[in-house]
Every structure is written in C-alpha cells, then in structure tokens.
Design an enzyme around this catalytic site. Structure first.
Site, PDB file in Angstrom:
ATOM      1  CG  ASP A 224      -2.427   0.461   0.737  1.00  0.00           C
ATOM      2  OD1 ASP A 224      -2.138   1.817   0.819  1.00  0.00           O
ATOM      3  OD2 ASP A 224      -3.260  -0.007   1.499  1.00  0.00           O
ATOM      4  CG  HIS A 247      -1.558   1.074  -2.996  1.00  0.00           C
ATOM      5  ND1 HIS A 247      -2.643   0.943  -2.604  1.00  0.00           N
ATOM      6  CD2 HIS A 247      -0.936   0.089  -3.687  1.00  0.00           C
ATOM      7  CE1 HIS A 247      -3.478  -0.531  -3.054  1.00  0.00           C
ATOM      8  NE2 HIS A 247      -2.240  -1.591  -3.368  1.00  0.00           N
TER       9      HIS A 247
END
Ligand SMILES: *[C@@H]1O[C@H](CO)[C@@H](O)[C@H](O)[C@H]1NC(C)=O
Ligand SMILES: *[C@@H]1O[C@H](CO)[C@@H](O)[C@H](O)[C@H]1NC(C)=O
Ligand SMILES: *[C@@H]1O[C@H](CO)[C@@H](O)[C@H](O)[C@H]1NC(C)=O
Ligand SMILES: *[C@@H]1O[C@H](CO)[C@@H](O)[C@H](O)[C@H]1NC(C)=O
Ligand SMILES: *[C@@H]1O[C@H](CO)[C@@H](O)[C@H](O)[C@H]1NC(C)=O
Ligand SMILES: *[C@@H]1O[C@H](CO)[C@@H](O)[C@H](O)[C@H]1NC(C)=O
Ligand SMILES: *[C@@H]1O[C@H](CO)[C@@H](O)[C@H](O)[C@H]1NC(C)=O
Ligand SMILES: *[C@@H]1O[C@H](CO)[C@@H](O)[C@H](O)[C@H]1NC(C)=O
Ligand SMILES: *[C@@H]1O[C@H](CO)[C@@H](O)[C@H](O)[C@H]1NC(C)=O
Ligand SMILES: *[C@@H]1O[C@H](CO)[C@@H](O)[C@H](O)[C@H]1NC(C)=O
Length: 409
Positions: A224, A247
């Site tokens: 993430d 991410h």
C-alpha cells in the site's frame, strides 16, 4: 584518548542518572507484554530499556509518559496472530478506527539497535480476504476484527527511531500520531504475503496531526502507500527511500469528512525510487458533498507547498497523479467541487518508466476546483506503449514541461 574520555563520561552518566532495565527471556509462547510494560514504567525517566531477546507479545504495549529514554531493541518483538484477543484489546486511535499493538508516547525517546518488530500479518491478511465485510471503512477496524499497527508514536515529541526492521504488519507499519519532531532512519519494512491474499493496507508510514517529521534512508517492500500524509501533516521531509511494490508516496486522502478541515503543507520528497508501484507521486482529495454529515467527501482544507524532487519511477502504473475527485462520482464532483485547495505543487526531475498499465498515460492531473501553481520541470518518463500521454484538467499547463491533453469525458 578522546574516545576514552567519552566512554568514561558515558559510564559516569549511566551510574549517576540513568536507570537501566533489561527484559529477560520468556519461555517461548509465554506473554512478555507485562514485563516489557513494567520495564518501561521503571525506566520511564532518564532510563535505558534493553530488549535483546525473542519476545512473544500477547498483550497491549502501552508505554507512555516517557522522558529522555533510550530503547535498545536488539532482539525481536513478535505480536501474536490472535485475532480474537487483539481486536478488542488493541489500542483504538481516533483516526479511521485504527488500532495499535504498541502505543509509544513521551518526549526525547530514541529507539535503535537493529532489532525486529514482527506483526505476524499473514494470518490477518488471510482472514481479511475471507471476512472483509467485518473490516470497517478503514479496512480493518471493528471490535471483532481490528488489524493493529505494530508501532504508533503518539502524543510525542522528539522521537528518533533508527535501524529497526518491521516484518509482516497486519495494517499500517508505522503511525505518527499527534506528534512533532519524529525521525525515522535506516528502517527496513517487509510486508509481503505468501498466500493469494494481499498484504492489505500495509502502508510504510502514515502521518496524522503531526509536524516536523523526517523519514530517511529506508527500504520498504509492501502493498500500500509507501508513505502517506494524512490530515494535518506539516513540515515533513522524506528522502533516500527505496519503495518496492507500493501504492506510492501519497498526500491524502483529504477532505473525507464533511465539517472537518484537513491541512497538508510543507512536504518535501526527494531522492526516492519507487519500483513496481501502483502510483508514484500522488495527491488525492475527495470531491465535495451535499450531505453535511458525509464521510465520503465534503471536507475542506488545503494541500500546499508539496515538492517531489529527484523522484525515480520504475515500472509504475501512474507516475504522477493528482485526483481532486477521489472516490467521488464524476457528476457529484462536477456539481460539488472539492473543498481541498491544492497549490504550490512542484515536480522537479521526476524520471523513469511507467508500467503501461494505464496505456501510454504517465501523468494524470485532474483537479475539480482549480489547482494553482503546479509546476513541473525535468520530467522524463517513458511509457512502454509508445509516446507518453499527459492528462491535465483545471491546471495552468504553461508551468508544466509536458504537453497536456484533456481527460476523456
Ligand atoms: C469505526 O467503527 C464504528 C463502530 O464499529 C463504525 O460504525 C464506523 O463506521 C467505523 N469508522 C471507520 C472510519 O471505519
Ligand atoms: C493523546 O492526546 C489526546 C489529545 O490531546 C488526548 O485526548 C489523548 O487522551 C492522549 N492519549 C494518550 C494515550 O495519551
Ligand atoms: C539516494 O538514496 C539512495 C538510497 O535509496 C542512496 O543510496 C543514495 O546515496 C542517495 N543519493 C543521493 C544523491 O543522496
Ligand atoms: C518487489 O515487488 C515485486 C512485486 O510487487 C515482487 O515480485 C518482488 O519480489 C519484490 N522485490 C523484492 C526484492 O522483494
Ligand atoms: C487541522 O488543523 C486545522 C488548523 O489548525 C484545524 O482547524 C483542524 O481541525 C485540524 N484538522 C484535523 C483533522 O485535526
Ligand atoms: C510552512 O513553512 C513556512 C516556512 O517555514 C511556515 O511559515 C508555515 O507556517 C508552514 N506552514 C504550516 C502549515 O506549518
Ligand atoms: C516549503 O516546505 C519546505 C519544507 O518541506 C520548507 O523548507 C519551505 O520553506 C516551504 N516553503 C514555503 C514557501 O513555505
Ligand atoms: C446530520 O447529523 C446531525 C447530528 O447527528 C443530525 O441532526 C442531522 O439531521 C444530520 N443531517 C443530515 C442532512 O443527515
Ligand atoms: C509557487 O510556489 C513557489 C514555491 O512553493 C513559490 O515560491 C512561488 O511564490 C509560488 N508562485 C506563485 C505564483 O504563487
Ligand atoms: C509540445 O508540443 C509542441 C507543439 O506541438 C512541440 O513543439 C513541443 O516540442 C512539445 N513539447 C514537448 C515537451 O513534448
């Protein structure tokens, strides 16, 4: 000679003022949590706590009111994968129902030593992928299924965390919560799933209501955000990082809650490499909302003075992204533009390659209200799918060193 004097001085100081607490070995499987908490209570002022063993921890570490404390973590702290116990008993924080295994709080704290904090995340990720409905809107936060953050530096000032390894975090790895002057250096984060379940929400760092934060010289392998600047993160410097599989480095999301003011300002990110990531340099703000009680947009505030410099992307889906209608339907966002004002955003020498996952698009700057003073120079990113496409909306394109096209409506 100098060294001898310094050593002697250190010894004298230790004898004179500093308390020392050492947490002994516990037989495998028995809970070292109470002994660790007791050591922190005993050495809470001008103390040194040594953690040099393998510790199984099955109860909340709540180490608060520390002042001038050194924590030497040479061994490893292993939080049990005990969902039924931790979900109600981990410490609930005020933001997104996030919870933590370890709330570390005080002033002038330094933790170092090359040791490991192991969150045993696999069990949590696997459970999430089968019982996702229980997870709460933040992704892991009900009293029956709350995925704790391994280390929260909360209500603190002047904290340094250096040379520590984080393995298998069930949720975010690090949370900087209502704190100032917090530095992380030489941190290694490895949150990788060995099943088909992703290592969900395994952000490297989240920063909330905190200022003067430095994150540097670290290596992150996760699934993430590598670093995420949540509401009221100011004066933050992120540098010399290598992030794999993340991410991106993300501002936001901001403006999620109607009636709230979110501010992110004075963020500098430099000499960062992102490989195999979904996003590179990213800013996300919710659109507006007609609902005064909305929890999905409608907040106000600003993101300003954000610089990404010497920023390298390798195989990244969306290298540069501004989304001012994050998680907001296009028609709602058109009628109710975002209440988050975005200004003074600078991209300097953002280079590398995109993955091609978004065709030839490498820049996607979509503002809903105007974004002002967004500049880019030295941009040099190639797409594997032919000439690169740069999408821009509601931004002054004269200050960007690439040729913009409008988004497809
Ligand atoms: C927090 O938990 C409460 C109760 O479980 C839930 O109603 C709320 O939606 C959650 N909020 C978030 C942001 O997850
Ligand atoms: C942290 O600070 C907040 C706001 O000042 C306060 O409400 C909260 O009780 C503090 N929490 C802890 C654990 O110290
Ligand atoms: C950039 O960061 C990397 C670590 O990711 C480091 O090895 C390198 O020396 C840094 N470069 C500069 C110019 O500081
Ligand atoms: C980097 O991430 C990719 C995919 O996200 C993964 O396949 C690879 O093993 C990672 N590299 C390292 C060194 O962990
Ligand atoms: C952020 O800071 C502003 C200005 O100090 C304040 O009004 C706002 O309530 C804060 N927001 C949050 C989410 O703490
Ligand atoms: C940003 O930095 C400037 C210059 O140091 C300072 O004046 C300003 O108060 C900072 N903004 C915030 C929101 O902290
Ligand atoms: C922008 O933020 C940086 C810190 O990240 C700070 O040094 C600089 O003074 C700020 N600039 C302005 C104009 O506030
Ligand atoms: C918003 O919440 C308040 C307090 O819970 C409630 O009185 C009000 O009716 C709500 N407004 C709407 C439009 O839902
Ligand atoms: C744009 O931002 C830079 C740096 O943050 C600042 O020095 C400059 O004054 C801004 N320009 C305008 C026109 O606001
Ligand atoms: C942008 O387009 C103009 C006109 O087609 C062209 O001359 C220029 O080289 C292009 N700039 C870039 C950075 O591609």
């Amino acid at each position: 000679m100098m060294r001898v004097v310094v050593l002697l001085l250190a010894l004298v100081l230790t004898v004179a003022g500093e308390k020392e607490c050492h947490v002994a070995h516990h037989s495998r499987g028995s809970d070292a949590g109470p002994a660790i908490n007791a050591a922190f209570r005993k050495c809470a002022r001008n103390g040194k706590i040594t953690l040099d063993k393998f510790y199984t921890v099955n109860s909340l570490l709540f180490t608060t009111d520390l002042s001038n404390v050194e924590i030497e973590l040479i061994g490893s702290i292993n939080f049990t994968p005990n969902i039924a116990k931790w979900s109600p008993e981990s410490y609930f924080l005020e933001y997104q129902n996030a919870t933590t295994f370890w709330f570390l709080s005080g002033s002038h704290i330094c933790m170092h030593g090359g040791g490991t904090i192991n969150g045993n995340g696999q069990v949590w990720w696997d459970a999430l992928s089968t019982n996702g409905q229980d997870a709460g809107t933040a992704g892991g936060s009900s009293r029956t299924f709350a995925r704790p953050i391994p280390l929260t530096v909360g209500n603190s000032s002047h904290v340094e965390i250096e040379d520590i390894n984080f393995v298998g975090s069930p949720f975010w790895n690090n949370f900087v919560y209502q704190s100032d002057h917090v530095t992380y250096k030489k941190i290694i984060i490895d949150s990788v799933s060995y099943s088909s379940a992703p290592a969900a929400n395994s952000d490297g760092w989240d920063i909330y209501r905190s200022s003067d934060v430095v994150i540097t010289e670290s290596w992150i392998n996760n699934d993430d955000d590598c670093v995420s600047f949540k509401p009221n993160s100011t004066n933050v410097e992120v540098s010399h990082l290598f992030c794999n599989g993340s991410h991106g480095i993300s501002v936001g999301s901001l403006g999620q809650y109607a009636g709230e003011t979110d501010i992110v300002a004075n963020v500098t990110v430099f000499n960062v490499t992102l490989e195999n990531a979904q996003n590179g340099a990213r800013i996300k703000a919710f659109g507006g909302s007609p609902d005064p009680n909305s929890t999905a947009g409608g907040g106000t505030g600003s993101a300003s003075n954000i610089t990404f410099r010497d920023f390298k992307v390798i195989n990244v889906d969306n290298p540069i992204v501004i989304n001012q209608c994050y998680s907001t339907p296009a028609d709602v966002c058109a009628q109710f533009p975002s209440g988050i004002i975005i200004s003074d955003v600078h991209y300097i020498d953002v280079t590398g390659t995109s993955s091609g996952a978004d065709g030839s698009v490498i820049v996607d700057i979509e503002c809903s209200s105007q974004c002002s003073n967004v500049t880019a120079y030295g941009t040099d990113i190639t797409s594997p799918n032919g000439p690169a496409t740069f999408i821009c909306q509601d931004v002054d394109t004269a200050q960007l060193d690439f040729n913009c096209t409008s988004p497809k409506s």
